[in-house]
Design an enzyme around this catalytic site. Sequence first.
Site, short mmCIF file in Angstrom:
data_model
loop_
_atom_site.label_atom_id
_atom_site.label_comp_id
_atom_site.label_asym_id
_atom_site.label_seq_id
_atom_site.Cartn_x
_atom_site.Cartn_y
_atom_site.Cartn_z
N ASP A 66 4.89 -4.99 6.04
CA ASP A 66 5.47 -6.27 6.46
C ASP A 66 5.53 -7.30 5.33
O ASP A 66 6.47 -8.10 5.28
CB ASP A 66 4.73 -6.83 7.69
CG ASP A 66 3.24 -6.99 7.48
OD1 ASP A 66 2.71 -6.37 6.53
OD2 ASP A 66 2.61 -7.73 8.24
N ASP A 94 -0.24 2.08 8.14
CA ASP A 94 -0.83 1.28 9.23
C ASP A 94 -0.01 1.27 10.51
O ASP A 94 -0.51 0.88 11.56
CB ASP A 94 -1.01 -0.18 8.77
CG ASP A 94 -2.05 -0.31 7.69
OD1 ASP A 94 -2.78 0.68 7.45
OD2 ASP A 94 -2.14 -1.39 7.08
N ARG A 154 0.85 -5.25 -5.82
CA ARG A 154 0.90 -6.46 -4.99
C ARG A 154 1.07 -7.64 -5.96
O ARG A 154 0.38 -7.73 -6.96
CB ARG A 154 -0.39 -6.62 -4.19
CG ARG A 154 -0.62 -5.44 -3.25
CD ARG A 154 -1.78 -5.69 -2.31
NE ARG A 154 -2.28 -4.45 -1.72
CZ ARG A 154 -1.81 -3.90 -0.60
NH1 ARG A 154 -0.81 -4.47 0.04
NH2 ARG A 154 -2.32 -2.79 -0.13
N ASP A 174 2.19 -0.86 11.32
CA ASP A 174 2.08 -2.24 11.81
C ASP A 174 3.40 -3.01 11.76
O ASP A 174 3.41 -4.23 11.75
CB ASP A 174 0.99 -3.00 11.01
CG ASP A 174 1.29 -3.04 9.52
OD1 ASP A 174 2.26 -2.40 9.09
OD2 ASP A 174 0.54 -3.71 8.80
N GLY A 225 0.84 -1.21 0.00
CA GLY A 225 0.00 0.00 0.00
C GLY A 225 0.86 1.25 0.00
O GLY A 225 1.85 1.32 0.73
N THR A 252 4.36 2.56 5.41
CA THR A 252 2.95 2.11 5.42
C THR A 252 2.17 2.98 6.40
O THR A 252 2.71 3.34 7.46
CB THR A 252 2.82 0.62 5.81
OG1 THR A 252 1.46 0.34 6.15
CG2 THR A 252 3.68 0.24 7.00
N ARG A 302 -5.40 -2.54 8.88
CA ARG A 302 -5.90 -3.92 8.81
C ARG A 302 -5.53 -4.76 10.02
O ARG A 302 -6.34 -5.47 10.58
CB ARG A 302 -5.35 -4.61 7.55
CG ARG A 302 -6.21 -4.41 6.34
CD ARG A 302 -5.61 -5.11 5.16
NE ARG A 302 -4.24 -4.65 4.91
CZ ARG A 302 -3.44 -5.14 3.99
NH1 ARG A 302 -3.83 -6.14 3.25
NH2 ARG A 302 -2.22 -4.66 3.81
#
Length: 316
Positions: A102, A126, A71, A128, A10, A124, A170
């Site tokens: 990741d 996120d 992706r 994460d 992303g 990213t 997510r």
Amino acid sequence: MKIGILTSGGDAPGMNACLRAVVRTTIHYGHEAYGIYDGYKGLVENKIKQLDRNDVGQILNRGGTILGSSRLPSFKEKAVRQIAIDHLKTWGIEALVVIGGDGTYRGAMALSEMGLKVIAIPGTIDNDIASTEYTIGFFTALDTAIDAIDKLRDTSFSHQRCTVVEVMGRDCGDLSIYSGIACGAEIVITKETGFDPENVLMQVKKAEEMHKRHLIVVVAENITNVFELAENIGKHSHYTARATVLGYIQRGGQPSSYDRILASKMGVHAAELLIKGESGYAIYTKSMEIGHCPIAEALNAQDEVTDLYQYLNKLN
Ligand code: ATP
């Protein structure tokens, strides 16, 4: 030395600033930089071009990624990665910088195990990636979410609503809890808090008893259907409930000051590591300092739940 760079997964504001930093640092030390277009997919398709310092001018403040991203699930197959490595060999590119989340790190790890010199940079929205306190793009996305929720708050107050807002992230609730605290949300629902519909209704009841004119509920994506949740709240309280999904708007926009600086520092650090002959590392930031650890360690790091959750009740 020829260094390749790609952005993957992303997109995130600040990826361009990081690309610029890698390219300019590489050239600063007398080496060559090569842009790989559309992430691992472009690498497999041989979409590679040498970049000079002017090619990365006027992009520091631009959102998205001028290299493009994608992706490519088949990159998990060794035969597909071998095609990518063969292209790099043909170009004489011996080292690669990847910017992504990741999944991108897993791709980098797999390439590194096949003998390629790789450095991974966390890009990213996120946040994460457990090995780094913050990822490039997180604070810009947070500002976007805050701006949107502030606007929803205006109309929420006017119409005595319960405003349910779905925020991205997510696998990590950071965007939700950070925006929840920053926007004065009454309820935040994430993977970390868990989701119990009865408990949410209880909290809404409590808000009613406290004579709150309106309330804001922030929900991380993939937790529940926010439209159904709003309908349920509307049925069981005096609030008119409305749901809004912020969606991809959170991915775009000019990177914030923090993201521009973080991206620039991480990009310089990554290029310098490769030039010094070091590889197999993931870049991180901790307490405003930049560092690096083995990619495997970054992938195995345990996510620490932010202490912001403790503040929510007290602030309500
Ligand atoms: P974000 O979470 O912000 O979307 P991401 O980097 O996690 O970013 P993914 O789509 O999960 O996004 O991963 C990016 C790409 O990395 C994948 O499309 C795939 O090409 C590659 N990748 C993911 N997992 C692996 C793996 N186990 N082995 C090799 N390559 C992988």
